[in-house]
Design an enzyme around this catalytic site. Structure first.
Site, PDB file in Angstrom:
ATOM      1  N   GLY A   9      51.829  28.629  51.739  1.00 55.21           N
ATOM      2  CA  GLY A   9      50.606  29.443  51.868  1.00 55.21           C
ATOM      3  C   GLY A   9      49.594  28.794  52.799  1.00 55.21           C
ATOM      4  N   ASP A  14      42.944  29.195  51.425  1.00 54.32           N
ATOM      5  CA  ASP A  14      42.934  27.853  50.836  1.00 54.32           C
ATOM      6  C   ASP A  14      43.840  26.899  51.604  1.00 54.32           C
ATOM      7  OD1 ASP A  14      41.404  29.088  48.958  1.00 54.32           O
ATOM      8  OD2 ASP A  14      42.670  28.602  47.244  1.00 54.32           O
ATOM      9  N   ALA A  88      51.250  33.111  47.694  1.00 53.72           N
ATOM     10  CA  ALA A  88      51.269  34.158  46.664  1.00 53.72           C
ATOM     11  C   ALA A  88      50.925  35.503  47.276  1.00 53.72           C
ATOM     12  CB  ALA A  88      50.247  33.851  45.560  1.00 53.72           C
ATOM     13  N   GLN A  89      51.376  36.554  46.613  1.00 53.79           N
ATOM     14  CA  GLN A  89      50.796  37.887  46.807  1.00 53.79           C
ATOM     15  C   GLN A  89      49.537  37.793  45.947  1.00 53.79           C
ATOM     16  OE1 GLN A  89      49.035  40.685  46.837  1.00 53.79           O
ATOM     17  NE2 GLN A  89      49.997  41.299  44.919  1.00 53.79           N
ATOM     18  N   SER A  90      48.400  37.580  46.597  1.00 55.30           N
ATOM     19  CA  SER A  90      47.216  37.142  45.840  1.00 55.30           C
ATOM     20  C   SER A  90      46.240  38.266  45.518  1.00 55.30           C
ATOM     21  CB  SER A  90      46.494  36.036  46.614  1.00 55.30           C
ATOM     22  OG  SER A  90      45.821  36.580  47.729  1.00 55.30           O
ATOM     23  N   THR A 133      45.131  30.385  38.053  1.00 54.94           N
ATOM     24  CA  THR A 133      43.985  31.257  38.296  1.00 54.94           C
ATOM     25  C   THR A 133      43.223  31.653  37.025  1.00 54.94           C
ATOM     26  OG1 THR A 133      43.433  33.548  38.924  1.00 54.94           O
ATOM     27  CG2 THR A 133      45.706  33.143  38.351  1.00 54.94           C
ATOM     28  N   GLU A 135      42.334  34.508  36.483  1.00 55.98           N
ATOM     29  CA  GLU A 135      42.868  35.818  36.078  1.00 55.98           C
ATOM     30  C   GLU A 135      43.699  35.704  34.802  1.00 55.98           C
ATOM     31  OE1 GLU A 135      43.014  39.275  37.367  1.00 55.98           O
ATOM     32  OE2 GLU A 135      41.059  38.533  37.928  1.00 55.98           O
ATOM     33  N   TYR A 157      49.777  40.723  38.599  1.00 51.00           N
ATOM     34  CA  TYR A 157      49.477  39.438  39.248  1.00 51.00           C
ATOM     35  C   TYR A 157      49.253  38.352  38.200  1.00 51.00           C
ATOM     36  CZ  TYR A 157      46.527  35.881  41.514  1.00 51.00           C
ATOM     37  OH  TYR A 157      45.997  34.688  41.948  1.00 51.00           O
ATOM     38  N   LYS A 161      51.422  34.996  37.245  1.00 51.85           N
ATOM     39  CA  LYS A 161      50.832  33.650  37.315  1.00 51.85           C
ATOM     40  C   LYS A 161      50.920  32.932  35.952  1.00 51.85           C
ATOM     41  CE  LYS A 161      49.099  33.068  41.606  1.00 51.85           C
ATOM     42  NZ  LYS A 161      49.213  31.865  42.446  1.00 51.85           N
TER      43      LYS A 161
HETATM   44  P1  NAP Z   1      45.600  34.131  50.572  1.00 49.52           P
HETATM   45  O1  NAP Z   1      44.518  33.926  51.566  1.00 49.52           O
HETATM   46  O2  NAP Z   1      46.021  35.514  50.215  1.00 49.52           O
HETATM   47  O3  NAP Z   1      46.894  33.332  51.107  1.00 49.52           O
HETATM   48  C1  NAP Z   1      48.160  33.541  50.574  1.00 49.52           C
HETATM   49  C2  NAP Z   1      49.168  32.744  51.372  1.00 49.52           C
HETATM   50  O4  NAP Z   1      50.473  32.935  50.815  1.00 49.52           O
HETATM   51  C3  NAP Z   1      49.265  33.187  52.853  1.00 49.52           C
HETATM   52  O5  NAP Z   1      49.490  32.049  53.644  1.00 49.52           O
HETATM   53  C4  NAP Z   1      50.501  34.058  52.840  1.00 49.52           C
HETATM   54  O6  NAP Z   1      51.161  34.119  54.077  1.00 49.52           O
HETATM   55  C5  NAP Z   1      51.371  33.274  51.863  1.00 49.52           C
HETATM   56  N1  NAP Z   1      52.485  34.063  51.311  1.00 49.52           N
HETATM   57  C6  NAP Z   1      52.437  35.246  50.669  1.00 49.52           C
HETATM   58  N2  NAP Z   1      53.672  35.624  50.299  1.00 49.52           N
HETATM   59  C7  NAP Z   1      54.532  34.666  50.739  1.00 49.52           C
HETATM   60  C8  NAP Z   1      55.933  34.492  50.685  1.00 49.52           C
HETATM   61  N3  NAP Z   1      56.735  35.402  50.100  1.00 49.52           N
HETATM   62  N4  NAP Z   1      56.470  33.378  51.229  1.00 49.52           N
HETATM   63  C9  NAP Z   1      55.695  32.465  51.847  1.00 49.52           C
HETATM   64  N5  NAP Z   1      54.344  32.575  51.941  1.00 49.52           N
HETATM   65  C10 NAP Z   1      53.771  33.670  51.393  1.00 49.52           C
HETATM   66  O7  NAP Z   1      45.257  33.398  49.198  1.00 49.52           O
HETATM   67  P2  NAP Z   1      44.179  32.256  48.904  1.00 49.52           P
HETATM   68  O8  NAP Z   1      42.893  32.892  48.539  1.00 49.52           O
HETATM   69  O9  NAP Z   1      44.248  31.221  49.964  1.00 49.52           O
HETATM   70  O10 NAP Z   1      44.767  31.671  47.524  1.00 49.52           O
HETATM   71  C11 NAP Z   1      45.725  30.611  47.521  1.00 49.52           C
HETATM   72  C12 NAP Z   1      46.430  30.598  46.189  1.00 49.52           C
HETATM   73  O11 NAP Z   1      45.480  30.393  45.143  1.00 49.52           O
HETATM   74  C13 NAP Z   1      47.162  31.875  45.816  1.00 49.52           C
HETATM   75  O12 NAP Z   1      48.302  31.500  45.081  1.00 49.52           O
HETATM   76  C14 NAP Z   1      46.192  32.620  44.913  1.00 49.52           C
HETATM   77  O13 NAP Z   1      46.898  33.483  44.041  1.00 49.52           O
HETATM   78  C15 NAP Z   1      45.555  31.454  44.191  1.00 49.52           C
HETATM   79  N6  NAP Z   1      44.183  31.645  43.730  1.00 49.52           N
HETATM   80  C16 NAP Z   1      43.224  32.056  44.596  1.00 49.52           C
HETATM   81  C17 NAP Z   1      41.921  32.165  44.154  1.00 49.52           C
HETATM   82  C18 NAP Z   1      40.813  32.600  45.081  1.00 49.52           C
HETATM   83  O14 NAP Z   1      39.749  32.974  44.561  1.00 49.52           O
HETATM   84  N7  NAP Z   1      40.982  32.524  46.387  1.00 49.52           N
HETATM   85  C19 NAP Z   1      41.595  31.842  42.819  1.00 49.52           C
HETATM   86  C20 NAP Z   1      42.605  31.414  41.973  1.00 49.52           C
HETATM   87  C21 NAP Z   1      43.904  31.303  42.447  1.00 49.52           C
HETATM   88  P3  NAP Z   1      50.738  35.197  55.218  1.00 49.52           P
HETATM   89  O15 NAP Z   1      49.584  34.534  55.924  1.00 49.52           O
HETATM   90  O16 NAP Z   1      51.959  35.307  56.032  1.00 49.52           O
HETATM   91  O17 NAP Z   1      50.335  36.460  54.503  1.00 49.52           O
HETATM   92  N1  GDD Z   2      38.859  43.952  46.262  1.00 50.94           N
HETATM   93  C1  GDD Z   2      37.878  44.749  45.835  1.00 50.94           C
HETATM   94  N2  GDD Z   2      37.485  45.785  46.619  1.00 50.94           N
HETATM   95  N3  GDD Z   2      37.313  44.504  44.625  1.00 50.94           N
HETATM   96  C2  GDD Z   2      36.304  45.308  44.232  1.00 50.94           C
HETATM   97  C3  GDD Z   2      35.854  46.371  45.000  1.00 50.94           C
HETATM   98  C4  GDD Z   2      36.474  46.633  46.251  1.00 50.94           C
HETATM   99  O1  GDD Z   2      36.143  47.557  46.985  1.00 50.94           O
HETATM  100  N4  GDD Z   2      34.838  46.975  44.337  1.00 50.94           N
HETATM  101  C5  GDD Z   2      34.663  46.313  43.195  1.00 50.94           C
HETATM  102  N5  GDD Z   2      35.555  45.297  43.118  1.00 50.94           N
HETATM  103  C6  GDD Z   2      35.709  44.366  41.982  1.00 50.94           C
HETATM  104  C7  GDD Z   2      37.124  44.263  41.449  1.00 50.94           C
HETATM  105  O2  GDD Z   2      37.423  45.379  40.591  1.00 50.94           O
HETATM  106  C8  GDD Z   2      37.050  42.936  40.723  1.00 50.94           C
HETATM  107  O3  GDD Z   2      36.524  43.113  39.437  1.00 50.94           O
HETATM  108  C9  GDD Z   2      36.056  42.127  41.556  1.00 50.94           C
HETATM  109  O4  GDD Z   2      35.397  43.061  42.414  1.00 50.94           O
HETATM  110  C10 GDD Z   2      36.680  41.032  42.402  1.00 50.94           C
HETATM  111  O5  GDD Z   2      37.767  41.584  43.121  1.00 50.94           O
HETATM  112  P1  GDD Z   2      38.549  40.741  44.250  1.00 50.94           P
HETATM  113  O6  GDD Z   2      37.589  40.209  45.248  1.00 50.94           O
HETATM  114  O7  GDD Z   2      39.661  41.603  44.735  1.00 50.94           O
HETATM  115  O8  GDD Z   2      39.078  39.463  43.456  1.00 50.94           O
HETATM  116  P2  GDD Z   2      39.809  39.316  42.043  1.00 50.94           P
HETATM  117  O9  GDD Z   2      38.800  38.697  41.105  1.00 50.94           O
HETATM  118  O10 GDD Z   2      40.464  40.561  41.624  1.00 50.94           O
HETATM  119  O11 GDD Z   2      40.951  38.270  42.378  1.00 50.94           O
HETATM  120  C11 GDD Z   2      40.669  37.090  43.166  1.00 50.94           C
HETATM  121  O12 GDD Z   2      40.291  36.030  42.317  1.00 50.94           O
HETATM  122  C12 GDD Z   2      41.307  35.586  41.395  1.00 50.94           C
HETATM  123  C13 GDD Z   2      40.709  34.444  40.558  1.00 50.94           C
HETATM  124  O13 GDD Z   2      39.955  34.973  39.521  1.00 50.94           O
HETATM  125  C14 GDD Z   2      41.943  36.770  43.961  1.00 50.94           C
HETATM  126  O14 GDD Z   2      41.648  35.760  44.882  1.00 50.94           O
HETATM  127  C15 GDD Z   2      43.058  36.286  43.051  1.00 50.94           C
HETATM  128  O15 GDD Z   2      44.155  35.817  43.847  1.00 50.94           O
HETATM  129  C16 GDD Z   2      42.513  35.129  42.190  1.00 50.94           C
HETATM  130  O16 GDD Z   2      43.526  34.662  41.308  1.00 50.94           O
END
Ligand code: NAP
Ligand code: GDD
Length: 351
Positions: A9, A14, A88-90, A133, A135, A157, A161
């Site tokens: 990833g 990240d 991840a499919q995040s 996460t 989540e 998702y 996880k």
């Molecule tokens: P992101 O921006 O969506 O990045 C996801 C990465 O995974 C990208 O590099 C993507 O590649 C790669 N990927 C997806 N499917 C893959 C596959 N089948 N094989 C290889 N690589 C693949 O996510 P992020 O926000 O950096 O988050 C990083 C990790 O932390 C994820 O596991 C997410 O679920 C977890 N997490 C995120 C948050 C948050 O708030 N950001 C919080 C808690 C946990 P491409 O660039 O090719 O799409």
């Molecule tokens: N994406 C999105 N788009 N979310 C919306 C919208 C919209 O137009 N309007 C309201 N929301 C609300 C969602 O319903 C959710 O409650 C909140 O905004 C945050 O949505 P996201 O930004 O899509 O993030 P997430 O909290 O669902 O998930 C992210 O955080 C997780 C950690 O708690 C992702 O990064 C996950 O990969 C990560 O695990």
């Protein structure tokens, strides 16, 4: 001897910040990139030199975490001291449309990598970080959420996880692998994907500020999240792998804000005050000064099951890792809006 790290990833939000952090610390960094018809290296432009990659401390390997033999080969080739599994499919909403694919990528990939570590005899030499996460807490059973709060996942998702979370615990207990779950709450940045709510809001606000007649369409305005700044969160990942004993850690700011507050803060960053009118799907956000409708609710963005409130208690991370979040909510929103503003002013297409 410089350490070697493998990041799955690495092209994501990240992964790109973590690669930069580890290179600064003198690591040799290997990243897994997916093959795609269009290059997806924007976030790692600063560290990847395609011309001199053989000599660089940063190398990319083609790979997909759904492919076990490929993952094993990559681990074999780069002989990492530390594996950071971030791929991840995040996207939570997308996971309702692609539940099986999400399970394959987000649940089974962790098992594949842990098993690949065993297969190369790396149980005692390779440390493993799992991108777990908040989540997992889903329909929260207590507030604030800690490492001992019971899980109640609310999306495909989160369910995937959860499987990965327990795989980490199991490989730690069964085989002695140094493996940690980082239970990270939402963390955002100027590199956040455009479909996540913070970046969606910052990008549309920046466009409106630059003369666009667009309206910001959002789903649930009442959802509350504990939003922090991503570069600080990758530092926590690294800290988890430097301890004597592995453990699981909540990483959060300890503050929560609604999507409505996020919208207000983002418009405030460009000098616009929002006045809310109506309720539910009829709620709109108007510019207080001009009366123009800037925000509308679109039920298309609602989720079949929602996570209403996340608020983390990072005390264990503070105590054991010496980690605390620094960037406050308003500052985070300002950083993101200003970055999008700058990009638009320079004629860039937002990505
Ligand atoms: P992101 O921006 O969506 O990045 C996801 C990465 O995974 C990208 O590099 C993507 O590649 C790669 N990927 C997806 N499917 C893959 C596959 N089948 N094989 C290889 N690589 C693949 O996510 P992020 O926000 O950096 O988050 C990083 C990790 O932390 C994820 O596991 C997410 O679920 C977890 N997490 C995120 C948050 C948050 O708030 N950001 C919080 C808690 C946990 P491409 O660039 O090719 O799409
Ligand atoms: N994406 C999105 N788009 N979310 C919306 C919208 C919209 O137009 N309007 C309201 N929301 C609300 C969602 O319903 C959710 O409650 C909140 O905004 C945050 O949505 P996201 O930004 O899509 O993030 P997430 O909290 O669902 O998930 C992210 O955080 C997780 C950690 O708690 C992702 O990064 C996950 O990969 C990560 O695990």
């Amino acid at each position: 001897m410089a350490k070697t790290a493998l990041i799955t990833g690495v092209t994501g939000q990240d992964g790109s910040f973590l690669a930069e952090l580890l290179l600064e610390k003198g690591y040799s960094v290997h990243g897994v990139r997916r093959s795609s018809s269009l290059q997806n290296l924007d976030r790692i432009r600063g560290v990847f030199d395609p011309v001199h990659s053989e000599r660089s401390s940063f190398r990319l390997h083609y790979g997909d975490v759904t492919d076990a033999s490929n993952m094993r080969r990559v681990i074999d080739e780069c002989e990492p001291d530390e594996v950071y599994h971030l791929a991840a499919q995040s996207h939570v909403k997308v996971s309702f449309d692609e539940p099986e694919y999400t399970a394959n990528v987000d649940a089974l990939s962790t098992l594949r990598l842990l098993d690949a570590i065993r297969a190369v005899g790396g149980e005692k030499s390779i440390r493993f970080y799992q991108a777990s996460t908040s989540e997992l807490f889903g329909k929260v059973q207590e507030t604030p959420q800690t490492e001992t709060t019971p899980f109640y996942p609310r999306s495909p998702y989160a369910v995937a996880k959860l499987y990965a979370y327990w795989s980490v615990v199991n490989y730690r207990e069964a085989y002695g692998v140094y493996a940690c779950n980082g239970i990270l709450f939402n963390h955002e940045s100027e590199r956040r994907g455009l479909t996540f709510v913070t970046r969606k809001v910052s990008s549309v606000v920046a466009k409106i500020n630059n003369g666009s007649d667009e309206t910001l369409h959002l789903g649930n305005l009442d959802a509350k999240r504990d939003w922090g700044y991503a570069p600080e969160y990758v530092d926590a990942m690294w800290r988890m792998l430097q301890r004597d004993e592995p453990s699981d850690y909540v990483i959060a700011t300890g503050e929560t804000h609604s999507v409505r507050e996020l919208v207000e803060a983002a418009f405030a960053a460009v000098g616009i005050e929002i006045a809310w009118e109506g309720a539910g799907v009829d709620e709109v956000g108007k510019c207080k000064k001009t009366g123009r409708t800037l925000v509308k609710v679109d039920p298309w963005y609602y989720r079949p099951t929602e996570v209403d409130l996340l608020l983390g208690d990072p005390s264990k991370a503070q105590r054991e890792l010496g980690w605390t979040s620094k960037t406050k909510f308003e500052e985070l929103v300002r950083i993101m809006v200003e970055s999008d503003n700058r990009a638009i002013a320079q004629g860039q297409v937002l990505r």
